[in-house]
Write a protein that holds these residues in place. Sequence first.
Motif, PDB file in Angstrom:
ATOM      1  N   ALA A  46       7.947  35.121  45.544  1.00 52.12           N
ATOM      2  CA  ALA A  46       8.401  34.023  46.399  1.00 52.12           C
ATOM      3  C   ALA A  46       9.303  34.611  47.474  1.00 52.12           C
ATOM      4  O   ALA A  46       9.917  35.658  47.272  1.00 52.12           O
ATOM      5  N   VAL A  47       9.361  33.930  48.616  1.00 55.66           N
ATOM      6  CA  VAL A  47      10.204  34.387  49.726  1.00 55.66           C
ATOM      7  C   VAL A  47      11.109  33.234  50.148  1.00 55.66           C
ATOM      8  O   VAL A  47      10.644  32.099  50.308  1.00 55.66           O
ATOM      9  N   ILE A  48      12.392  33.539  50.294  1.00 62.21           N
ATOM     10  CA  ILE A  48      13.342  32.505  50.723  1.00 62.21           C
ATOM     11  C   ILE A  48      13.910  32.909  52.080  1.00 62.21           C
ATOM     12  O   ILE A  48      14.464  34.006  52.221  1.00 62.21           O
ATOM     13  N   LEU A  49      13.763  32.055  53.056  1.00 57.58           N
ATOM     14  CA  LEU A  49      14.356  32.321  54.365  1.00 57.58           C
ATOM     15  C   LEU A  49      15.709  31.615  54.446  1.00 57.58           C
ATOM     16  O   LEU A  49      15.790  30.400  54.306  1.00 57.58           O
ATOM     17  N   ALA A  50      16.750  32.391  54.621  1.00 56.99           N
ATOM     18  CA  ALA A  50      18.093  31.817  54.803  1.00 56.99           C
ATOM     19  C   ALA A  50      18.656  32.477  56.047  1.00 56.99           C
ATOM     20  O   ALA A  50      19.617  33.227  56.000  1.00 56.99           O
ATOM     21  N   THR A  51      17.992  32.222  57.151  1.00 57.27           N
ATOM     22  CA  THR A  51      18.212  33.024  58.345  1.00 57.27           C
ATOM     23  C   THR A  51      18.964  32.290  59.442  1.00 57.27           C
ATOM     24  O   THR A  51      19.015  32.753  60.575  1.00 57.27           O
ATOM     25  N   GLY A  52      19.563  31.139  59.094  1.00 59.87           N
ATOM     26  CA  GLY A  52      20.438  30.474  60.049  1.00 59.87           C
ATOM     27  C   GLY A  52      19.709  29.713  61.142  1.00 59.87           C
ATOM     28  O   GLY A  52      18.505  29.494  61.073  1.00 59.87           O
ATOM     29  N   GLY A  53      20.476  29.340  62.154  1.00 60.12           N
ATOM     30  CA  GLY A  53      19.959  28.460  63.200  1.00 60.12           C
ATOM     31  C   GLY A  53      19.527  29.213  64.444  1.00 60.12           C
ATOM     32  O   GLY A  53      19.644  30.425  64.515  1.00 60.12           O
ATOM     33  N   TYR A  54      19.037  28.455  65.418  1.00 60.16           N
ATOM     34  CA  TYR A  54      18.442  29.054  66.602  1.00 60.16           C
ATOM     35  C   TYR A  54      19.217  28.711  67.868  1.00 60.16           C
ATOM     36  O   TYR A  54      18.668  28.684  68.964  1.00 60.16           O
ATOM     37  N   GLY A  55      20.519  28.438  67.726  1.00 61.06           N
ATOM     38  CA  GLY A  55      21.344  28.030  68.870  1.00 61.06           C
ATOM     39  C   GLY A  55      21.326  29.012  70.022  1.00 61.06           C
ATOM     40  O   GLY A  55      21.570  28.645  71.173  1.00 61.06           O
ATOM     41  N   ASN A  56      21.045  30.268  69.736  1.00 61.09           N
ATOM     42  CA  ASN A  56      21.072  31.270  70.801  1.00 61.09           C
ATOM     43  C   ASN A  56      19.904  31.157  71.778  1.00 61.09           C
ATOM     44  O   ASN A  56      19.832  31.938  72.725  1.00 61.09           O
TER      45      ASN A  56
ATOM     46  N   ILE B 245      12.192  37.567  47.260  1.00 55.86           N
ATOM     47  CA  ILE B 245      12.746  38.115  48.496  1.00 55.86           C
ATOM     48  C   ILE B 245      13.651  37.062  49.131  1.00 55.86           C
ATOM     49  O   ILE B 245      13.258  35.899  49.263  1.00 55.86           O
ATOM     50  N   VAL B 246      14.868  37.461  49.487  1.00 53.57           N
ATOM     51  CA  VAL B 246      15.778  36.570  50.199  1.00 53.57           C
ATOM     52  C   VAL B 246      16.054  37.208  51.554  1.00 53.57           C
ATOM     53  O   VAL B 246      16.526  38.342  51.620  1.00 53.57           O
ATOM     54  N   VAL B 247      15.755  36.484  52.625  1.00 52.32           N
ATOM     55  CA  VAL B 247      16.021  37.007  53.965  1.00 52.32           C
ATOM     56  C   VAL B 247      17.275  36.331  54.495  1.00 52.32           C
ATOM     57  O   VAL B 247      17.318  35.112  54.610  1.00 52.32           O
ATOM     58  N   GLY B 248      18.286  37.126  54.800  1.00 51.11           N
ATOM     59  CA  GLY B 248      19.555  36.580  55.270  1.00 51.11           C
ATOM     60  C   GLY B 248      20.594  36.669  54.173  1.00 51.11           C
ATOM     61  O   GLY B 248      20.288  36.524  52.987  1.00 51.11           O
ATOM     62  N   SER B 249      21.836  36.938  54.582  1.00 55.49           N
ATOM     63  CA  SER B 249      22.884  37.095  53.573  1.00 55.49           C
ATOM     64  C   SER B 249      24.109  36.265  53.924  1.00 55.49           C
ATOM     65  O   SER B 249      25.225  36.620  53.624  1.00 55.49           O
TER      66      SER B 249
ATOM     67  N   CYS C 212       2.706  32.575  50.216  1.00 52.61           N
ATOM     68  CA  CYS C 212       3.557  33.599  50.814  1.00 52.61           C
ATOM     69  C   CYS C 212       3.859  34.661  49.762  1.00 52.61           C
ATOM     70  O   CYS C 212       4.345  34.355  48.673  1.00 52.61           O
ATOM     71  N   ARG C 213       3.545  35.919  50.079  1.00 51.81           N
ATOM     72  CA  ARG C 213       3.658  36.992  49.091  1.00 51.81           C
ATOM     73  C   ARG C 213       4.564  38.132  49.536  1.00 51.81           C
ATOM     74  O   ARG C 213       4.629  39.153  48.858  1.00 51.81           O
ATOM     75  N   GLY C 214       5.197  37.969  50.658  1.00 55.00           N
ATOM     76  CA  GLY C 214       6.074  39.058  51.058  1.00 55.00           C
ATOM     77  C   GLY C 214       6.406  39.024  52.531  1.00 55.00           C
ATOM     78  O   GLY C 214       6.068  38.065  53.235  1.00 55.00           O
ATOM     79  N   ILE C 215       7.085  40.071  52.960  1.00 54.30           N
ATOM     80  CA  ILE C 215       7.500  40.137  54.357  1.00 54.30           C
ATOM     81  C   ILE C 215       7.279  41.554  54.889  1.00 54.30           C
ATOM     82  O   ILE C 215       7.148  42.505  54.120  1.00 54.30           O
ATOM     83  N   VAL C 216       7.222  41.649  56.206  1.00 59.17           N
ATOM     84  CA  VAL C 216       7.209  42.953  56.864  1.00 59.17           C
ATOM     85  C   VAL C 216       8.509  43.084  57.630  1.00 59.17           C
ATOM     86  O   VAL C 216       8.955  42.133  58.278  1.00 59.17           O
TER      87      VAL C 216
END
Lengths: 645, 252, 224
Positions: free
Chosen positions: A222-232, A38-42, A202-206
Motif C-alpha cells: 500500500a502507498v500513503i501520500l502525506a505530501t501536503g498542499g499545493y499553495g505554491n 510506503i509513506v510519502v512525506g514526513s 497501487c504497488r509502489g513508487i518511483v
Amino acid sequence: MATLDSKIPEGHLFEKWSNYKAHQKLVNPANKRKLDVIVVGSGLAGASAAASLGELGFNVKCFCYQDSPRRAHSIAAQGGINAAKNYQNDGDSVYRLFYDTIKGGDYRAREANVYRLAEVSNNIIDQCVAQGVPFARDYGGLLANRSFGGAQVSRTFYAKGQTGQQLLLGAYSALSRQIGKGTVKMYTRTEMMDIVIVDGKCRGIVTRNLITGEIEAHFGHAVILATGGYGNVFFLSTNAMGSNGSAAWKAYKKGAYFANPCYVQIHPTCIPVHGEFQSKLTLMSESLRNDGRIWAPKKEEDAQAIREGKKKASDIPEEDRDFYLERRYPAFGNLVPRDVASRAAKERCDHGFGVENGGAVFLDFKYAIERLGKDVVEARYGNLFQMYEKITNDNPYETPMKIYPAIHYTMGGIWVDYELQTTIPGLFAAGEANFSDHGANRLGASALMQGLADGYFVIPYTVQNYLADELHTPRMDTNSGEFAKVKADVQAHIDELMNIKGTESVDSIHKRLGHIMWEHVGMGRTKEGLQEGIKQIQELRAEFWKNVRIPGNANELNVELEKANRVADFLELGELIARDALHREESCGGHFREEYQTEEGEALRQDDKFAYVGAWEYKGKDVEPELHKEELKFEFVELKQRNYK
Amino acid sequence: MEVQNLDLTLKVWRQKGPKEQGHFETYSLKGISPNSSFLEMMDVLNEQLINEGKEPVAFDHDCREGICGMCSMYINGEAHGPDDHVTTCQLHMRKFKNGDTITVEPWRSAGFPVIKDLIVDRSAYDKIMQAGGFVSVNTGGVPDGNAIPIPKPDADEAMDAASCIGCGACVATCKNGSAMLFVSAKVSQLALLPQGKVEAARRAKAMVAKMDELGFGNCTNTGACEAQCPKGVSITNIARLNREFLCAKFQD
Amino acid sequence: MSNPCLLSSSIGKKFLMSITGLFFVLFVAFHATMNAVHIFSPEDYNAICKFLGANWYALVGTGIIALGFIIHIVYATILTIQNRKARGTDRYDSEVRPASVEWASKNMFALGVIIILGLGLHLYMFWAKMQLAEIAGFVDEIAGPADGSAFIFYWFSKPWVVVAYTIWLTALWFHLTHGFWSAFQTMGWNNKTWMPRLKCLSDVLATIICLAFEAVVIAAFCMA
C-alpha cells in the motif's frame, strides 16, 4: 460516469467510527512484517502514520525531500491544535467541534469524516503529552487553552508560538524510535516522481535521489501520500519553498480523482510583499486579531501620502481611520473568519485605500497597549512582534503592523473515501494532501488536528483493513515489468526537461504563474477572469516546455531540476484550480465568485446546485478532465448562510 | 521612506561534490534591496548565474521563516550571519552596508561533510535522535493529557529546550565540532517532563554514546554554541545532560 | 546497548579533567596562602617549609599532585586531538568570536602549555632545590632545603624571573577563570541561577590566587 463511493459506515453519526473499527479486517502480528507500506512525506500526517504503522509491525518505508524528516512544513504552524477536551468547562464537546468545523467549512465537508476527526481529537492531545510535547500549562500543572477564530469555546492547545514544531518533533521522535528499531526505513533527500500501478492497484513508487539523481523504484503493498498542499502554485505563499503538489498531481494523472482544487485558503494577516525578489510570505498568527485593530485610512489622499512616505500611520487622526471590519461586522469585529477578513482587506486596497505600494492595511496595537499596558501585550505577542521587527525593521509597539492576505492552505486535494483511500485501490492520502475534512474553509488550529488524526488514529486502522486482503501478494521485482516501465517514463520526463535548454529560469516562469493565479484565480474570481487565467496558464505552460533553462546535469544534486519538476506540475495544477473555480458558480469559504455575492458583498452559496464535492478525473494530455460529483448529505446539521454581522 | 540599494561582493564557497576540492568564487551583485532576506539575495545571485549560463549556488533552505532548521550558512565568520537569534533565512540585508564583501561558507565540521557548495549532510543528528531522543510510547493506550500535572516552570523550561530546530549551528560554530548543545536540548526537554523522566538515564547514555561514535568533539564550555544558536538554547542544558549522564553512569 | 566504561565517553573524560582541575584549584589556593605569608614574615614562611619538608605526608601529597597533573595533561591532550579531528580538515576562512565567548575558553590548551613550561621552571628553581634536595640528601649552593625564603630572594631579585613569573601567572589566571566554573558545568552542578554566580566566583578566585602569588614576587623583588 463512475460513481464515487465514499464508503461511509452504517449507523448514527456518533457510532460510525466505532462500528467501522468493530467490523474491519485486521492482520495478525506475524503477518504484518510480510507487508510493505510506503509513506510519502514526513510531516504531521506522514511521520505519525509511518511511526504508528511501524509500531504495529508493518514493514514501512518513509520518504521526504528534505534532509531530515524533522523539517516538513507542519513545523511552521504557530497557533495551536484544537481538541474537544472541554478542560475549561465552557461547554465544548465532540459534537460542538464537529459542528464548528462543518460550519467553518461553509457546509462543503463530509459529515462522517468531520465527526471522526472531532472524535479522535482528544486522543491526539493525550498521545502528544505522552510523547513529551511541552504544551503550555497553568500554574496548577494542567494543560492551558486559548481561543481561536470560528469558535465560542477555548479548545486550542498550544506550545508557545511553536505548536506545529513541537507536534512535529513529537511525531518525528516516534518515527525516529521506529527507524532505530528497524521497522521504518527512512529515505531523506528523495523525491517521489510517480506511482506504480499493477493490475489496477497501487504497488509502489518511483523516486529520484536528490543527491545522486538516481531513479529508483520501491514496492509497497500500500502507498500513503502525506505530501501536503499545493499553495505554491501561487509562487508567493506561506508554504515552504519546497512544498509542492507533485505527488498528488502524479497520482491524479494515474487515475486518482482530485477534489475541490479551487478551495484555497487565504490568510488575512501576513507580512506584505516588499519587492519583486520576494521569495515567500510570512504569516503573523491569527491570535494577533484578538487584541489588534485592523484599519485603513478613510481618505484616499491620506493613503496616497502614506504610500509616498509623506505621512506616517500616526499622523492619521482617529476620525480619519476606517476600522472596516468593526464597521462591516459589528458582532465579530476583528475576529471574523479568515476568508471574510481577507476579502475585506482586498476590498479596501482595490478601492485605493491600501498603504505600502497599495497592498497593505494596518494592524494596530496602540489601543491594546493603552488598554492593557505594554507588558501584557509583550507577554502575549512578544515573539511575534520580534519576528515582525526582524523582517520589516518596524517596531510594532510604536507603529502599526502592515498586513495583507496571502495564500496559506489548500482545503482541496486528492479525493478520498471514509477510509482515506483514493480512487486507486491501495493508494491512500492523509493530511493536507487529501480534501476530506475542511470543506471550503479551514478553521484555525484544525490543520494540525487533521494531520495527526489521519496519521495516528485513522490510517493505521483503514490501511490494515485493506492490507488484510493483500497477504498473498508477493513482493514484486522493482527492476522489471511495470516498475521498469514507470522508471523509464520518469527518466524520459527528466531528459525532456534537461534537453529544452532554453533561456528562462524556472523561478521566473514560476513567478509569472504566480501572478496569473493571484490575478485571475485569487481572492475574487469572475467567469471572464478565470477563462483568461486558463488561457494564460496554457500559454505559459507551452512557453515553459519550449524555453526553460536548467543548468547542470540530471545525475547530480540539481536544485533547478527539482524546481522544474515541481513547476511543470504546478503549470497543470493551476489550470485545474481555475477550471474547478469556473465550474463552481457560487461563493463559499475560500472560493469567492464575484458574481455570487449578497447585496452587502458577502459570499452567496448555491446549496441546491453545488452541495457536492467536485472530483476531477484526468483524461489525458490536453484533454478536458471529467467532473464527478459526490453529493454531500447533511443529516445532522442544517445548512445555513454564515452570518458574522 | 526610500532606502539605498546595496552593491555587494560575494565570496562564496563552491564545491562540486563531497570528494572534490572546494574553492571560493567571487561574484558581484548590484541593487540588492536592504529589505530582502539573505536568501532572497542568494536567489538574485542564482538568477544572475543562470542567466550567465553558469550553475547556481546550491544551498539548503525550506520554510524561510526560521523554524525548519534547514538553512545553514556561515556568513562573515558567524553561523547564520551577523544578527542575534535568527536563522540565515531571517537575516536581512539591512545588516550589511553598501560595498561590503560578504564571505559565505558551508558548515565546516567532520560531523557534517559537505555534499555540494553550501549544502552539508546533517544526518548524524537524526542518528543521535534515533538512538534515544524519544519517549518509548506507542500510539494509543496512553493516559489522559491531564493525568499527570506538570509544574509550569518545568513545562516552560522543557519548552525552551525543545525550541531547538536542529540546524547544526552549534556544531558549526564550536571549535571542537561538539554536538552537546543539540543533544542536551533533547535530553533536558525529556528529563524535565515526568513522561520522559522514566527512561532519562537510558536516553542520556544512548544519545551520548551515539554522539561520541559519530565523531563529534568534546564540549569545552566555550559557550559559542549558545551565542550563535538561532533559538538561544542555553548551555545550562549541557550541565543538565552532564548531570543526567554521570548519575546514570555511576548507577551502572 | 553495550555499556562501556565511564572514561571511554566524552563526558567521562571531561569529568576526570574537572576533578583533577578542581583539585589543582585547591592546591594553588593553599600554595598561594602559604606563599603570602612570606610577604609578612619570611621566618614564618620558612617554618612552613620546614614543617612540610620531605615528611611522608608531604611526599604523599606531592605524589597525588603529580599524578593528578599527569592525568589532567594526558586527558587534555587526548581531548584536544579528538576535538581537532572533529573540527574537520577544512577551516573557516573568516571567524568571529561572539562577545559572550571568553577568550580563555578557546585557548585552554595553549594556556595549559604555558603553565607547564612555567611549572618546569618553577620546579627547577624551587622544588628541586628544596623537597627533592632533602630527599636526595644534597644541599644546593644557594641555600639549605628548608630555607625557602633564601630561594625567593635569590630568584626574584632577577628581573627576567619576575617577568617570566608574571607571564606564567597571567596564563594561570586565564586558565582558572574558565576552568573553575567550567569544572562545575561539566560535573553537572550548574543551572541558570548559578551560572553567573559561578562565573563571578571563578574571576574572584583566580584573581585572589594570582594576585597573592604575584604579590610575593613583587615584594621579594622590591625587598631584595
